[in-house]
Design a protein around this motif. Structure first.
Motif, PDB file in Angstrom:
ATOM      1  N   LEU A   1       0.819  -1.201   0.000  1.00 35.59           N
ATOM      2  CA  LEU A   1       0.000   0.000   0.000  1.00 35.59           C
ATOM      3  C   LEU A   1       0.860   1.260   0.000  1.00 35.59           C
ATOM      4  CD1 LEU A   1      -2.850  -0.914   2.512  1.00 35.59           C
ATOM      5  CD2 LEU A   1      -3.015  -0.737   0.034  1.00 35.59           C
ATOM      6  N   VAL A   2       1.892   1.282   0.843  1.00 31.90           N
ATOM      7  CA  VAL A   2       2.760   2.455   0.930  1.00 31.90           C
ATOM      8  C   VAL A   2       3.452   2.703  -0.403  1.00 31.90           C
ATOM      9  CG1 VAL A   2       4.812   3.429   2.032  1.00 31.90           C
ATOM     10  CG2 VAL A   2       3.095   2.252   3.417  1.00 31.90           C
ATOM     11  N   ASP A   3       3.949   1.644  -1.027  1.00 30.89           N
ATOM     12  CA  ASP A   3       4.617   1.797  -2.319  1.00 30.89           C
ATOM     13  C   ASP A   3       3.669   2.377  -3.360  1.00 30.89           C
ATOM     14  OD1 ASP A   3       6.929   0.799  -1.268  1.00 30.89           O
ATOM     15  OD2 ASP A   3       6.658  -1.244  -2.039  1.00 30.89           O
ATOM     16  N   ASN A   4       2.431   1.890  -3.370  1.00 30.83           N
ATOM     17  CA  ASN A   4       1.466   2.397  -4.339  1.00 30.83           C
ATOM     18  C   ASN A   4       1.132   3.866  -4.099  1.00 30.83           C
ATOM     19  OD1 ASN A   4       1.157   0.259  -6.042  1.00 30.83           O
ATOM     20  ND2 ASN A   4      -0.712  -0.515  -5.106  1.00 30.83           N
ATOM     21  N   ILE A   5       0.989   4.234  -2.821  1.00 32.76           N
ATOM     22  CA  ILE A   5       0.692   5.631  -2.500  1.00 32.76           C
ATOM     23  C   ILE A   5       1.848   6.528  -2.910  1.00 32.76           C
ATOM     24  CG2 ILE A   5       0.276   7.247  -0.607  1.00 32.76           C
ATOM     25  CD1 ILE A   5      -1.210   4.990   0.839  1.00 32.76           C
ATOM     26  N   GLU A   6       3.069   6.087  -2.627  1.00 33.33           N
ATOM     27  CA  GLU A   6       4.239   6.878  -3.012  1.00 33.33           C
ATOM     28  C   GLU A   6       4.340   7.009  -4.525  1.00 33.33           C
ATOM     29  OE1 GLU A   6       7.382   4.802  -1.019  1.00 33.33           O
ATOM     30  OE2 GLU A   6       7.387   6.244   0.637  1.00 33.33           O
ATOM     31  N   ASN A   7       3.978   5.955  -5.241  1.00 27.90           N
ATOM     32  CA  ASN A   7       4.018   6.014  -6.702  1.00 27.90           C
ATOM     33  C   ASN A   7       3.002   7.024  -7.235  1.00 27.90           C
ATOM     34  OD1 ASN A   7       6.041   4.114  -6.901  1.00 27.90           O
ATOM     35  ND2 ASN A   7       4.604   2.387  -7.101  1.00 27.90           N
ATOM     36  N   GLU A   8       1.872   7.094  -6.558  1.00 26.67           N
ATOM     37  CA  GLU A   8       0.842   8.037  -6.983  1.00 26.67           C
ATOM     38  C   GLU A   8       1.268   9.473  -6.693  1.00 26.67           C
ATOM     39  OE1 GLU A   8      -2.006   7.762  -8.535  1.00 26.67           O
ATOM     40  OE2 GLU A   8      -2.031   5.591  -8.748  1.00 26.67           O
ATOM     41  N   ILE A   9       1.857   9.686  -5.519  1.00 25.95           N
ATOM     42  CA  ILE A   9       2.229  11.043  -5.107  1.00 25.95           C
ATOM     43  C   ILE A   9       3.500  11.500  -5.811  1.00 25.95           C
ATOM     44  CG2 ILE A   9       2.895  12.484  -3.150  1.00 25.95           C
ATOM     45  CD1 ILE A   9       1.205  10.711  -1.371  1.00 25.95           C
TER      46      ILE A   9
ATOM     47  N   VAL B   1       8.016  12.317  -1.563  1.00 23.69           N
ATOM     48  CA  VAL B   1       7.373  12.063  -0.275  1.00 23.69           C
ATOM     49  C   VAL B   1       8.420  12.101   0.830  1.00 23.69           C
ATOM     50  CG1 VAL B   1       6.008  10.449   1.071  1.00 23.69           C
ATOM     51  CG2 VAL B   1       5.641  10.636  -1.388  1.00 23.69           C
ATOM     52  N   PRO B   2       8.267  12.981   1.830  1.00 23.24           N
ATOM     53  CA  PRO B   2       9.236  13.031   2.933  1.00 23.24           C
ATOM     54  C   PRO B   2       9.283  11.711   3.688  1.00 23.24           C
ATOM     55  CG  PRO B   2       7.816  14.973   2.940  1.00 23.24           C
ATOM     56  CD  PRO B   2       7.224  14.010   1.961  1.00 23.24           C
ATOM     57  N   GLU B   3      10.432  11.436   4.259  1.00 20.14           N
ATOM     58  CA  GLU B   3      10.599  10.175   4.995  1.00 20.14           C
ATOM     59  C   GLU B   3       9.625  10.080   6.164  1.00 20.14           C
ATOM     60  OE1 GLU B   3      14.085   7.795   7.500  1.00 20.14           O
ATOM     61  OE2 GLU B   3      14.603   9.503   6.213  1.00 20.14           O
ATOM     62  N   GLU B   4       9.349  11.238   6.805  1.00 27.30           N
ATOM     63  CA  GLU B   4       8.426  11.227   7.935  1.00 27.30           C
ATOM     64  C   GLU B   4       7.022  10.791   7.506  1.00 27.30           C
ATOM     65  OE1 GLU B   4      10.276  13.725   7.019  1.00 27.30           O
ATOM     66  OE2 GLU B   4      11.323  14.684   8.701  1.00 27.30           O
ATOM     67  N   VAL B   5       6.605  11.247   6.313  1.00 31.16           N
ATOM     68  CA  VAL B   5       5.290  10.880   5.812  1.00 31.16           C
ATOM     69  C   VAL B   5       5.243   9.395   5.475  1.00 31.16           C
ATOM     70  CG1 VAL B   5       3.613  11.241   3.966  1.00 31.16           C
ATOM     71  CG2 VAL B   5       4.823  13.202   4.945  1.00 31.16           C
ATOM     72  N   THR B   6       6.323   8.886   4.909  1.00 33.39           N
ATOM     73  CA  THR B   6       6.393   7.454   4.607  1.00 33.39           C
ATOM     74  C   THR B   6       6.218   6.628   5.875  1.00 33.39           C
ATOM     75  OG1 THR B   6       7.836   7.827   2.718  1.00 33.39           O
ATOM     76  CG2 THR B   6       7.830   5.617   3.659  1.00 33.39           C
ATOM     77  N   GLN B   7       6.841   7.087   6.980  1.00 32.77           N
ATOM     78  CA  GLN B   7       6.722   6.371   8.250  1.00 32.77           C
ATOM     79  C   GLN B   7       5.284   6.404   8.763  1.00 32.77           C
ATOM     80  OE1 GLN B   7       9.308   4.702   9.633  1.00 32.77           O
ATOM     81  NE2 GLN B   7       7.924   3.887  11.182  1.00 32.77           N
ATOM     82  N   VAL B   8       4.618   7.550   8.619  1.00 33.21           N
ATOM     83  CA  VAL B   8       3.221   7.662   9.040  1.00 33.21           C
ATOM     84  C   VAL B   8       2.354   6.706   8.221  1.00 33.21           C
ATOM     85  CG1 VAL B   8       1.214   9.170   9.156  1.00 33.21           C
ATOM     86  CG2 VAL B   8       3.455  10.038   9.839  1.00 33.21           C
ATOM     87  N   LEU B   9       2.562   6.688   6.912  1.00 30.99           N
ATOM     88  CA  LEU B   9       1.790   5.800   6.046  1.00 30.99           C
ATOM     89  C   LEU B   9       2.030   4.343   6.392  1.00 30.99           C
ATOM     90  CD1 LEU B   9       2.309   7.586   2.593  1.00 30.99           C
ATOM     91  CD2 LEU B   9       0.247   7.583   4.009  1.00 30.99           C
ATOM     92  N   GLN B  10       3.278   4.017   6.751  1.00 29.57           N
ATOM     93  CA  GLN B  10       3.603   2.640   7.124  1.00 29.57           C
ATOM     94  C   GLN B  10       2.842   2.234   8.382  1.00 29.57           C
ATOM     95  OE1 GLN B  10       5.814   0.556   5.386  1.00 29.57           O
ATOM     96  NE2 GLN B  10       5.126  -1.083   6.746  1.00 29.57           N
TER      97      GLN B  10
END
Length: 458
Positions: free
Chosen positions: A383-391, A395-404
């Motif tokens: 899910l995180v990979d797909n969201i990052e691909n869309e955005i 994407v800041p690292e902090e946001v990636t951690q929140v999404l995870q």
């Protein structure tokens, strides 16, 4: 549901559409089977004050919310503790007019406990039962101070003065519903966010230099502008009358559609277990069987939808069509929660209209999807990979951690549907389920996620 184009939604970076809760309409004559009154919680207790000069129609919505619900949560000192004491508060009134006057007295005296006592019992429960869990999560995340006292959660005050009602104009809809008419008086709202027990890091984000904001609404002026009084629904429960937010909302919804209250209601007809209640409601939704959906809603909490049911069914008949899909299997794991049972969906098997079978099974923190001869696994990383691909790659690292955290937490907890038991039958509670979705998100987050998001907002 399986997609009609034969492709899994996540393969196209889409998200399944979330079911949307129903909005009440209303009842009528005296042919209603007597059933416990239902309620609907006020879902936006912390609304911002309206603009200085909003449209008149919008202000009426504010007035309705203030008179019936907002004061319960935030008026005169805004205590949550008062709500938790609902069972110890005095009962309702002998007549609809007395119920409305009790409401006016509670408002005029900034009496939160009295205001809670004036509301219908089922609505009060929906307001109070989630408070403990929500407060604990907000403290854990560092949104509220660790020593925040639920007995003194301030931030907004509402003062009502000289409220008057048109007793002769009250409308008796049926033997347990009467619409009273508010015609005069004033309501003054004062908001002061600085008094909320927010953590220091959140308070630092508040705009500086802004003190309390106050607005006064003249009811008689609003009535003159609109040409009609403010309608407040009152309901009869166990021989006594209470003001009702849910029925008030439904009354206005029906009036907006130029529809009268139905002369009959849809009686409750539950299932034998929490799992069966969820399974039968899903199939009814797939079949566009609105009558069965309403039958499976709690007769106490959702009495307003049972009373308004015939109008909902008639409206749905105009454009709702059966999906043609069939629910072959649905399994859940149950656990006790305040006010009901959490039925966590662990396995779903659906047959599409063209005969193809799709299966989704919860496996730990992942879901396994099978269909069209292949099996794929949906986990947090995917899910995180797909969201990052869309955005995009920014994407800041902090946001990636929140999404995870969000993805793994939500998938790990699973979809929880809240059911309640009334007279030995089980029903699906849409409002409690909606609240559980919010708690699922809160439980998925970590304190560092809030810190990261606040840092990004600076």
């Amino acid at each position: 549901m399986p997609p009609q184009d034969g492709q899994w939604p996540y393969q196209q970076n889409q998200h399944p559409q979330q079911p949307y809760g129903q909005q009440p309409p209303y009842p009528a004559q005296q042919q209603y089977p007597q059933q416990p009154y239902g309620q609907q919680p006020y879902t936006q207790p912390f609304q911002q004050l309206p603009p200085q000069q909003p449209p008149k129609k919008g202000r009426r919505g504010l007035i309705i919310g203030l008179v019936v619900a907002l004061v319960v949560l935030l008026g005169g000192g805004g205590t949550w503790f008062a709500l938790s004491q609902r069972d110890s508060v005095a009962a309702g009134a002998a007549t609809p007019t007395d119920a409305a006057r009790n409401l006016a007295t509670a408002l005029s005296g900034n009496d939160v406990v009295g205001m809670v006592g004036a509301l219908a019992p089922a609505e009060a429960k929906l307001l109070t039962e989630p408070i403990g869990q929500t407060t604990d999560e907000l403290k854990r995340l560092g949104i509220l101070k660790p020593d925040a006292n639920p007995e003194a959660l301030t931030g907004m005050q509402v003062k009502a003065e000289n409220l008057t009602f048109d007793e002769g104009g009250a409308e008796q809809v049926n033997d347990h519903l009467t619409i009273t008419k508010l015609t005069g008086g004033t309501i003054t709202v004062t908001a002061d966010p600085s008094k909320l027990p927010l953590s220091d890091r959140l308070m630092a984000q508040m705009p500086s230099g802004e003190g309390p904001q106050t607005e006064t609404i003249d009811i008689a002026e609003e009535v003159a502008d609109s040409g009609e009084p403010i309608r407040i629904a009152t309901v009869k429960v166990d021989g006594e009358w209470y003001p009702s937010l849910l029925y008030t909302m439904a009354d206005y919804a029906l009036r907006d559609e130029n529809e009268p209250w139905p002369s009959t209601s849809i009686p409750a007809r539950g299932a034998g277990s929490p799992n069966d209640a969820v399974k039968e409601l899903v199939q009814a939704a797939l079949d566009a069987d609105v009558t069965r959906v309403i039958e499976l809603l709690p007769p106490d909490e959702m009495a307003v939808l049972h009373d308004a049911g015939p109008a909902l069914v008639a409206a749905a008949a105009k454009d709702a069509e059966p999906s043609g899909a069939k629910l072959l299997d649905l399994r859940t794991e149950t656990s006790a929660v305040p006010g009901g049972t959490r039925a966590t969906v662990t396995h779903v098997q659906i047959q599409s209209p063209d005969g193809e079978t799709y299966t989704v099974t919860k496996k730990g923190d992942c879901y396994e999807a099978t269909g069209e001869g292949r099996t794929e696994e949906l986990c947090a990383d995917f899910l995180v990979d797909n969201i990052e691909n869309e955005i995009g790659s920014s994407v800041p690292e902090e946001v990636t951690q929140v999404l995870q955290h969000l993805s793994s937490g939500i998938l790990g907890q699973g979809l929880g549907v809240i059911t309640t038991e009334v007279a030995g039958q089980h029903y699906v509670s849409p409002l409690r389920t909606f609240n559980e979705l919010g708690l699922t998100v809160l439980r998925s987050l970590q304190p560092e996620d809030i810190t990261a998001l606040l840092r990004l907002a600076e």
